[in-house]
Write an enzyme that holds these catalytic residues in place. Structure first.
Site, short mmCIF file in Angstrom:
data_model
loop_
_atom_site.label_atom_id
_atom_site.label_comp_id
_atom_site.label_asym_id
_atom_site.label_seq_id
_atom_site.Cartn_x
_atom_site.Cartn_y
_atom_site.Cartn_z
N ASP A 82 -36.52 74.88 2.15
CA ASP A 82 -36.02 75.05 0.79
C ASP A 82 -37.02 74.40 -0.15
O ASP A 82 -38.14 74.06 0.25
CB ASP A 82 -34.61 74.49 0.64
CG ASP A 82 -34.54 72.97 0.84
OD1 ASP A 82 -35.60 72.32 0.96
OD2 ASP A 82 -33.41 72.44 0.88
N ARG B 135 -23.51 71.73 -6.11
CA ARG B 135 -24.73 71.00 -6.49
C ARG B 135 -25.38 71.70 -7.67
O ARG B 135 -25.98 72.77 -7.51
CB ARG B 135 -25.70 70.88 -5.32
CG ARG B 135 -27.01 70.19 -5.73
CD ARG B 135 -27.81 69.63 -4.57
NE ARG B 135 -28.35 70.62 -3.68
CZ ARG B 135 -29.28 70.37 -2.74
NH1 ARG B 135 -29.77 69.13 -2.61
NH2 ARG B 135 -29.72 71.32 -1.95
#
Length: 535
Positions: free
Chosen positions: A450, A166
């Site tokens: 996160d 990613r």
């Protein structure tokens, strides 16, 4: 390190960095930036223009100009690539050396090697993460924990997880690499380096260079990625279609363009993912100044059974399977505990319920954030899939979702309490301090936080202030109230951490928190001003 005309590397060059920042790799980065950097900026301006329309009272809808794409029943995405046929359990995490080994050994089918939300974009993280991935593919990676002395290495038997990288979203830059005097796209930096160094290594192992694409808001942004794939594949003499990408549908504008996004990437598509936490962040952000109609309950009260979230996830499964693509579920934030059996039991029950719902809805696999959760996710999907690699043949033709369904935020049950406000402040402070210290994913109060979950926390605080929300059995949310709670929560963290409390780092976190929650103008991403504070 040999130079490339027009390319300046301003970050420090530590040991082995010359293995990644090679003339060939930098040449590819320069070509990508020069060809696509201008369009990237145009698309970011288009995001800002859409936000202006929404703030002025506009809405979102399925695009009339792409109706023909949606109406055409004949097109399909490319068939699953090697290593991506069976994705029943995927593990996510940053690309540090220990996580790389643990994720590949975890028993998951796929590892989302994260340069984005679970990572802090420190220069060392971005370059050394690429080294770690290359070393893993060469099976030369190992790690010894300096604190515990425990050693980690790749297992010799059994299949390792397929790596899917990613890169950062289109909004991020890599300030340590200048192309013709300007910082280059962080997305193209991460993508280009991985493809250059690890693409053929993956092909030699019978798989390929695969990616997760974050934060997109339109099919035109998907088209930009598709052009980047073709440019890079041609430059490296890799056949077009070798690169495969799964798009995270984690913004509410993208939810209205899912078919178009698959269409733009159809030769490179590996499906869509329900990026639930960023999706919630996007709902708050896009309609932040529109009053009570778009004010969500406090973060921990919002579940995947809320009507607008059900509409989003069911439409995603329907869209993917209609076009022959994988539909991948999101990440449950609960994490297990090896020290507290009660906490562990609750986490496993919550994750099992979450994955049961996703597998029943037709998802082909789902995410976990910890190796201890791989077995429960695999068990749930095994019970539905059996020996089948996926359930793409389950078309979900029963699903009918309208624009109104996707926008029905007001029907979400739940309250906004002082405890919820305090929770948002506490989580944002702790996360920012950790992020500024170089770690992008951290366990806070038995939940994995996160950048996406931190964005929800700070955005809710801003929205509640802006819209004058009244707490249940409490006062109106004002800047003054938030500042008082901020001081109290900081004092609580200081007392809890004792000697390990990092005063300078938390002072930095407080300053940043105030910037992204108390300012009259909303900051689109908290990571943007935070990145400016990094060396």
């Amino acid at each position: 390190m040999a130079g490339v005309e027009g390319v300046e590397v301003t970050g420090p060059l530590h040991e082995r960095y010359d293995e990644i920042l090679t003339p060939g790799a930098l040449g590819l980065l320069a070509a990508l930036q020069r060809e696509l950097g201008g369009r990237r900026k145009e698309l970011l301006r288009a995001r800002a223009e859409r936000q202006e329309r929404l703030s002025a009272g506009g809405t979102l809808d399925f695009l009339p100009e792409t109706a023909a794409v949606r109406a055409d029943e004949t097109w399909r995405v490319a068939p699953p690539a090697p290593g991506l046929e069976d994705r029943r359990v995927e593990i996510t995490g940053p690309t540090d050396r220990k996580m790389t080994i643990n994720a590949l050994n975890s028993g998951a089918k796929v590892w989302l090697a994260d340069f984005e939300d679970a990572n802090t974009p420190l220069w060392t993280n971005m370059v050394e993460g690429q080294l770690n991935l290359r070393d893993a593919l060469d099976r030369t990676i190992d790690f010894t924990d300096p604190k515990s002395g425990k050693s980690y290495a790749l297992k010799d038997d059994g299949e390792l997880a397929t790596i899917v990288v990613r890169p950062r979203g289109w909004h991020m830059e890599e300030k340590h690499v200048l192309v013709d005097g300007e910082p280059m796209s962080g997305s193209l930096f991460d993508f280009g380096l991985y493809l250059f160094h690890s693409g053929r290594r993956q092909l030699d192992k019978g798989k390929g260079p695969y990616f997760y694409l974050p934060k997109m808001e339109s099919h035109l942004e998907a088209r930009l990625w598709n052009d980047a794939f073709n440019l890079a594949q041609d430059a490296l003499e890799i056949p077009r279609g070798t690169v495969r990408a799964t798009v995270l549908i984690e913004t509410i504008p993208a939810a209205f363009e899912m078919e178009e996004i698959l269409y733009e990437l159809r030769d490179h598509s590996a499906g869509l993912n329900a990026g639930r936490w960023d999706y919630l962040f996007s709902v708050i952000k896009k309609f932040r100044d529109r009053g009570a109609e778009f004010v969500l309950p406090e973060r921990n009260a919002i579940t995947m059974t809320a009507p607008f979230m059900r509409a989003y996830t069911e439409l995603l499964v329907r869209t993917c399977h209609k076009r022959g693509a994988h539909a991948i579920g999101g990440m449950a934030a609960f994490i297990p505990s090896r020290r507290d059996e009660a906490v562990n039991k609750v986490a496993l029950e919550k994750v099992r319920a979450d994955k049961t719902r996703e597998s029943s809805d037709g998802f082909d696999g789902s995410w976990v954030a910890h190796p201890d959760l791989v077995p429960v996710c695999r068990e749930v999907f095994d019970s539905v899939l059996g020996d089948k690699p996926n359930q793409r043949d389950r078309l979900r033709e029963d699903v009918k979702v309208s624009a109104a369904d996707l926008l029905d935020v007001a029907a979400t049950p739940g309250d906004i309490t002082e405890a919820g406000l305090r929770g948002n402040v506490d989580v944002a402070l702790r996360y920012l301090a950790t992020w500024l210290d170089g770690a992008g994913a951290v366990a806070i109060h038995n939940l994995m936080e996160d950048a996406a979950t931190a964005e929800i926390s700070r955005s809710q605080v801003w929205q509640w202030i802006y819209n004058g929300v009244e707490l249940k059995n409490g006062p109106k949310v004002t800047k003054e109230l938030v500042e008082r709670i901020l001081d109290e929560e900081l004092a609580g963290i200081r007392a809890e951490l004792g000697e390990s409390f990092n005063e300078p780092r938390y002072n930095q976190a407080v300053t940043l928190f105030k910037e992204v929650t108390l300012a009259d103008e909303y900051s689109e991403f908290l990571t943007t001003p935070a990145y400016e504070q990094m060396p």
